[in-house]
Design an enzyme around this catalytic site. Structure first.
Site, PDB file in Angstrom:
ATOM      1  N   ASP A   1     -14.541   6.525  12.449  1.00  0.00           N
ATOM      2  CA  ASP A   1     -14.873   5.689  11.302  1.00  0.00           C
ATOM      3  C   ASP A   1     -13.896   5.959  10.171  1.00  0.00           C
ATOM      4  OD1 ASP A   1     -17.045   4.095  11.782  1.00  0.00           O
ATOM      5  OD2 ASP A   1     -18.395   5.143  10.427  1.00  0.00           O
TER       6      ASP A   1
ATOM      7  N   TYR B   1     -13.176   7.006   6.345  1.00  0.00           N
ATOM      8  CA  TYR B   1     -13.939   7.779   5.366  1.00  0.00           C
ATOM      9  C   TYR B   1     -14.763   6.821   4.523  1.00  0.00           C
ATOM     10  CZ  TYR B   1     -10.728  11.684   6.381  1.00  0.00           C
ATOM     11  OH  TYR B   1     -10.000  12.682   6.980  1.00  0.00           O
TER      12      TYR B   1
ATOM     13  N   PHE C   1      -8.070   9.921   9.540  1.00  0.00           N
ATOM     14  CA  PHE C   1      -7.999  11.292   9.021  1.00  0.00           C
ATOM     15  C   PHE C   1      -7.173  11.428   7.738  1.00  0.00           C
ATOM     16  CE2 PHE C   1      -8.804  11.974  13.620  1.00  0.00           C
ATOM     17  CZ  PHE C   1     -10.021  12.638  13.510  1.00  0.00           C
TER      18      PHE C   1
ATOM     19  N   HIS D   1     -13.842  17.863  17.997  1.00  0.00           N
ATOM     20  CA  HIS D   1     -13.428  17.219  16.753  1.00  0.00           C
ATOM     21  C   HIS D   1     -13.057  18.277  15.710  1.00  0.00           C
ATOM     22  CE1 HIS D   1     -13.810  14.600  13.186  1.00  0.00           C
ATOM     23  NE2 HIS D   1     -13.657  13.588  14.028  1.00  0.00           N
TER      24      HIS D   1
END
Length: 222
Positions: free
Chosen positions: A63, A65, A76, A185
């Site tokens: 997703d 942020y 990221f 992750h």
């Protein structure tokens, strides 16, 4: 909202499918009622900054942020001047451990994108402060098409899959031609279960150079 790059011939067919119309209608309605990230002009930033022809690594996020000013279309990554989210802090920590790179003062990963590292989220928009709010609305169908297009490249590509959601896409990758690097992750909830110490950056460069492709300069300048 569609990208206008060398991705167009590969992805243009998606824009005429029923799901795309429904998806665009959903996103427009969400923007009419709520704050939605990233801004409309940055939804396809990953495809604009990393042309198909240059892709040598694909890092798959989930997703965008969902906090103010954070998402700008690259998984990221946050723009310079925005506080680094915890997952990105951990990525920088592993980068320093793996390659000895100085930890940058900022969180922008555009340096990677400009070298052929496609920073793709599976879902390209999100409602403010509502993680996963735009999942299963059609974005995954589109980004799966992106992954398939990258898999069809004749030259070796390294697919970096962090976390269970990303690792589910492993089935799209022809392992006889490409390389998959997978781990937990980088989130603080899971990074200590195998992300730290996984050396994804040096392993990606080893796979690229073994195939005669140039390595990525992973160290991020300030």
């Amino acid at each position: 909202m569609a990208p206008k790059t060398d991705w167009n011939p590969l992805l243009g067919g998606e824009l005429s499918k029923p799901y795309w119309h429904d998806l665009m209608q959903f996103v427009a309605q969400e923007r009419g009622r709520y704050s939605v990230y990233p801004p409309e002009e940055e939804v396809f930033a990953a495809l604009h900054l990393t042309p198909f022809a240059s892709v040598k690594v694909l890092i798959l996020g989930q997703d965008p942020y969902h906090g103010p000013r954070q998402a700008h279309g690259l998984c990221f990554s946050v723009r310079k001047g925005v506080e680094k989210p915890p997952s990105l802090v951990n990525i920088h920590t592993e980068l320093a451990s793996d390659l000895g790179c100085p930890v940058p003062s900022h969180g922008s990963l555009e340096h990677w994108a400009s070298q052929g590292v496609l920073l793709l989220n599976a879902t390209l928009t999100v409602r403010a402060r509502r993680a996963a709010s735009h999942q299963k609305k059609g974005w995954e169908t589109f980004t799966d098409a992106v992954i398939r297009a990258v898999n069809d490249k004749p030259e070796r590509v390294v697919f970096v899959l962090w976390g269970s959601s990303a690792r589910q896409k492993k089935g799209f990758v022809d392992m006889t031609r490409h390389t998959v690097i997978e781990s937990p992750h980088p989130s603080p909830l899971s990074a200590h279960r195998g992300f730290f110490g996984s050396r994804p950056f040096s392993r990606a460069n080893e796979a690229l150079t073994a195939a005669g492709r140039s390595a990525v300069e992973w160290c991020i300048p300030d």
